[in-house]
Design an enzyme around this catalytic site. Structure first.
Site, mmCIF file in Angstrom:
data_model
loop_
_atom_site.group_PDB
_atom_site.id
_atom_site.type_symbol
_atom_site.label_atom_id
_atom_site.label_comp_id
_atom_site.label_asym_id
_atom_site.label_seq_id
_atom_site.Cartn_x
_atom_site.Cartn_y
_atom_site.Cartn_z
ATOM 1 N N PRO A 70 40.262 67.530 50.122
ATOM 2 C CA PRO A 70 40.489 68.705 49.268
ATOM 3 C C PRO A 70 39.689 69.956 49.637
ATOM 4 C CG PRO A 70 39.148 67.086 48.126
ATOM 5 C CD PRO A 70 39.584 66.440 49.397
ATOM 6 N N TYR A 81 41.539 79.963 55.724
ATOM 7 C CA TYR A 81 41.379 79.736 54.286
ATOM 8 C C TYR A 81 42.496 80.421 53.497
ATOM 9 C CZ TYR A 81 38.904 79.052 49.852
ATOM 10 O OH TYR A 81 38.562 78.670 48.575
ATOM 11 N N TYR A 118 31.064 77.241 47.406
ATOM 12 C CA TYR A 118 31.024 75.964 48.131
ATOM 13 C C TYR A 118 29.572 75.720 48.510
ATOM 14 C CZ TYR A 118 36.135 76.168 48.688
ATOM 15 O OH TYR A 118 37.481 76.218 48.471
#
Ligand code: APR
Ligand code: PHB
Length: 395
Positions: free
Chosen positions: A293, A385, A201
């Protein structure tokens, strides 16, 4: 025609529910507006929490997932030009996520449904739902020009954000909450090896990027882009060029590019409808809530709704108890809002928000630095997560 549960929508939520009910001996009919091929053509996120993986196995549709799914015990955050790993498994006592495309999960559920000889009515036109506040709900639809009616005990609204179920509830009975983000995600699927063994990310000056994958030979990449952009105006070359600029030197070196198989832009939205039950109508999945998302919670939330709903319906038929149906909405919404918070937080942390200026950017950098250096902050991120347990406290 009569059935016990009429399921509207053959996305992952509707198909998973159909499978879990079938295994409990509960009859259900699935109605889908589109064709099966159209449903399989939609490319969505591909990150399954353990709760979702276990549910697919419980639904007897998890064999390929167990063979082909990629288990990830960590992720990488790239900011200020350097990468930092979050050891999710180490922090959470061995919990992990599984990389497996939503398309593949949908295909497995479709195959399981077909193998069990269960019907899904594809290309069901003008589906409408009736009398769900009374004792005898009905669903009407057209197929090949002929009108059909199904009477049932319950209706499961698994028909996504644009479906007919939530839209059929009187405005006075429903409350909605929404946040729209001022950018989109430009996604590319390509048959090239992934950038890294784990997801990366990226928070860069030029905006967010995500390096994800579907297998060891297929990658999924995303770039934050203006909402005014159109996917067809982004050439493959422009896409790879921009991704290259958002990476660190090691990433630039490792990046393998190739022709895109799919390219599309998705807007980012947070949305919740409350409650999720209206008499005999139960909403599940995107029909009731949308997350941006970042963190890939959409499919996982749809799965946990379905777990709660199938358990409540099984309790109704098997134990003659409506306790689970009574608590369905509150139980789902507690979990939904936690995932909404996490997805909003992760989105806010990783994207460029021009309106927040340089101050906002500095705050992001400070938070990211804290996140990767504090065990407490890393653990808070990791446990969200990988997914909170289904029986996490609801107060
Ligand atoms: N009649 C019948 N079917 C309908 C109707 C209608 N009026 N309206 C929509 N549908 C169908 C859609 O064509 C779609 O196949 O309902 C299905 C809903 O599927 P999804 O949108 O995939 O939603 P859901 O099953 O809740 O899955 C959640 O979506 O958040 C994303 O990627 C995220 O994986 C998550 C998934
Ligand atoms: C994806 O692979 O499509 C994906 C993975 C992780 C996310 C979002 C999307 O957070």
């Amino acid at each position: 025609m009569r059935t016990q549960v009429a399921i509207i929508g053959a996305g992952p939520a509707g198909l998973l529910l159909g499978q879990l009910l079938h295994r409990a001996g509960i009859a259900a009919v699935v109605l889908e507006r589109q064709s099966g091929d159209y449903v399989l053509g939609r490319i969505r996120a591909g990150l399954l929490e353990q709760v979702t993986t276990e549910l697919l196995i419980e639904a007897a549709a998890g064999a390929r997932l167990q063979r082909e799914g990629l288990t990830h015990g960590g992720l990488e955050l790239l900011f200020a030009g350097a990468r930092h790993r979050i050891d999710m498994a180490g922090l959470t006592g061995g919990r992990h996520v599984t990389v497996y495309g939503q398309t593949e999960m949908t295909r497995d559920l479709m195959d399981a449904r077909a193998a069990a000889g269960l019907t899904t009515v594809y290309e069901a036109a003008d589906v409408s739902i009736h009398d769900f506040d009374g004792s005898s709900p009905k669903v009407r639809y057209y197929k090949d020009g002929a009108e059909h009616e199904i009477t049932c005990d319950f209706i499961a609204g698994c028909d996504g954000y644009h479906g007919v179920c939530r839209a059929s509830v009187p405005a006075s009975a429903i409350r909605t909450y929404e946040k729209v983000y001022p950018f989109g995600w430009l996604g590319v699927l390509a048959d090239v090896p992934p950038l890294s063994d784990e997801l990366v990310y990226v928070n860069s000056e030029r905006g967010f990027a995500l390096c994800s994958m579907r297998s060891s030979t297929r990658s999924r990449y995303y770039l934050q882009c203006p909402l005014t952009d159109r996917a067809e105006d982004w050439s493959d070359q422009a896409f790879w060029g921009e991704l290259h600029k958002r990476l660190d030197p090691a990433g630039r070196e490792r990046l393998v590019t190739g022709p895109s198989i799919e390219k599309s832009i998705a807007p980012l939205r947070s949305f919740v409808a409350e409650p999720m039950r209206f008499g005999k109508l139960f909403l599940a999945g995107d029909a009731a809530h949308i997350v941006p998302p970042t963190g890939a919670k959409g499919l996982n939330l749809a799965s946990s709704d379905v777990k709660y709903l199938s358990a409540a319906l099984i309790e109704h038929y098997r134990d003659k108890s409506d306790a689970g149906l009574g608590t369905y909405s509150a139980k789902c919404l507690a979990r939904v809002w936690r995932a909404e918070r996490f997805s909003w937080w992760f989105t806010s942390l990783m994207h460029r928000f021009p309106e927040n200026g340089e101050f906002g950017q500095k705050i992001q950098e400070a938070e990211l630095g804290y996140l990767v250096n504090s065990r407490a902050a890393s653990l808070a991120m990791a446990e969200n997560y990988v997914g909170l347990p289904l029986d996490f406290g609801t107060s």
